[in-house]
Enzyme design. Structure first.
Site, PDB file in Angstrom:
ATOM      1  CG  LEU A 166      -2.179  -0.871   1.366  1.00 41.13           C
ATOM      2  CD1 LEU A 166      -2.624  -0.913   2.719  1.00 41.13           C
ATOM      3  CD2 LEU A 166      -3.011  -0.981   0.431  1.00 41.13           C
ATOM      4  CG  ASP A 167       0.901   4.408  -3.087  1.00 41.66           C
ATOM      5  OD1 ASP A 167       1.525   3.415  -3.312  1.00 41.66           O
ATOM      6  OD2 ASP A 167       0.031   4.974  -3.858  1.00 41.66           O
ATOM      7  NE  ARG A 168       5.918   7.979   5.172  1.00 40.04           N
ATOM      8  CZ  ARG A 168       6.987   8.077   5.831  1.00 40.04           C
ATOM      9  NH1 ARG A 168       7.943   7.466   4.961  1.00 40.04           N
ATOM     10  NH2 ARG A 168       7.174   8.357   6.795  1.00 40.04           N
ATOM     11  N   PRO A 169       0.889   6.980   2.190  1.00 45.43           N
ATOM     12  CG  PRO A 169       0.788   8.716   0.719  1.00 45.43           C
ATOM     13  CD  PRO A 169       1.205   7.348   0.891  1.00 45.43           C
ATOM     14  CB  THR A 170      -2.960   4.035   1.167  1.00 44.99           C
ATOM     15  OG1 THR A 170      -2.914   4.897  -0.131  1.00 44.99           O
ATOM     16  CG2 THR A 170      -4.013   3.204   0.826  1.00 44.99           C
TER      17      THR A 170
END
Length: 236
Positions: free
Chosen positions: A60-64
């Protein structure tokens, strides 16, 4: 991370909740990441000596934030990765969009390419060298205060895919200043991996996990995500 939230654990897999802004695995920032955190948890909890095996099956992308599964054996990692390739591994996301999509339900297809220098992903013609096909489908669940809550199902797993495709569609993800600019509004990125299903790599049992986004945070508190879950049926 003392407050590691474990949704399921057995000898073969561990399913956890990844908080927003924590990397899935080590990156240039060297900040605490999920792979390292869980390895340390296993080492401490089970008094493991030496290196601990933990397979990163998906990211998962860091901000997600949201649900992730990690493999505790190479066999489990191989079988889960095969499911991911074959489309038997289903991930669904909630996203709050700024604005209203032209269609309440649609499939978006683009070609995208990542610029490794600035870590940005761009929509490009299919003829560009290195361009990768990207496809997702979304369904609008609710609209309120100039925002839209959508359910997103990925058909491909490209970097920053949902953020880029939704912005290109004219409705950036709330808080996504990188791809939506000022239109996206400032705040936490409103993208959450709320649903994950796969077949257990050993028992062959169907595993399904649902986790709600942090309802105390804007803009999630604008919508009734509990009700929204009942609208969506797996494998739609």
């Amino acid at each position: 991370m003392e407050d590691l939230i474990i949704l399921h654990e057995d000898n073969h897999i561990i399913v956890v909740l990844k908080p927003q802004n924590v990397p899935s695995c080590e990156d240039e920032s060297k900040d605490a990441d999920m792979l390292t955190i869980i390895k340390e948890y296993i080492k401490t909890t089970y008094n493991k000596q030496g290196n601990v095996y933990l397979g990163l099956v998906h990211r998962l992308d860091r901000p997600t934030g949201g649900v992730m599964v990690f493999a505790k054996s190479s066999k489990a990692a191989s079988r889960l990765s095969e499911q991911l390739r074959d489309g038997d591994f289903e991930k669904r996301y909630y996203a709050v969009l700024v604005g209203t999509p032209k269609e309440d339900k649609a499939t978006l297809t683009h070609y995208m390419k990542k610029n490794a220098v600035n870590n940005m992903v761009y929509v490009c013609p299919s003829t560009v060298a290195g361009a990768k096909f990207a496809e997702l489908e979304y369904q609008t669940l609710d609209k309120k205060d100039g925002l839209s809550l959508v359910d997103v199902k990925l058909h491909t797993g490209r970097s920053h895919q949902i953020r880029v495709q939704m912005s290109t569609n004219g409705t950036p993800v709330y808080g996504d200043m990188r791809y939506g600019g000022e239109k996206a509004k400032k705040g936490y990125l409103a993208l959450w991996a709320y649903y994950l299903s796969f077949t257990h790599p050993v028992s062959k049992e169907k595993m399904v996990f649902r986790v709600q986004p942090p309802k105390e945070n804007t803009p999630w508190n604008v919508f009734d995500t509990d009700r929204a879950v009942t609208i969506i049926k797996p494998n739609d």
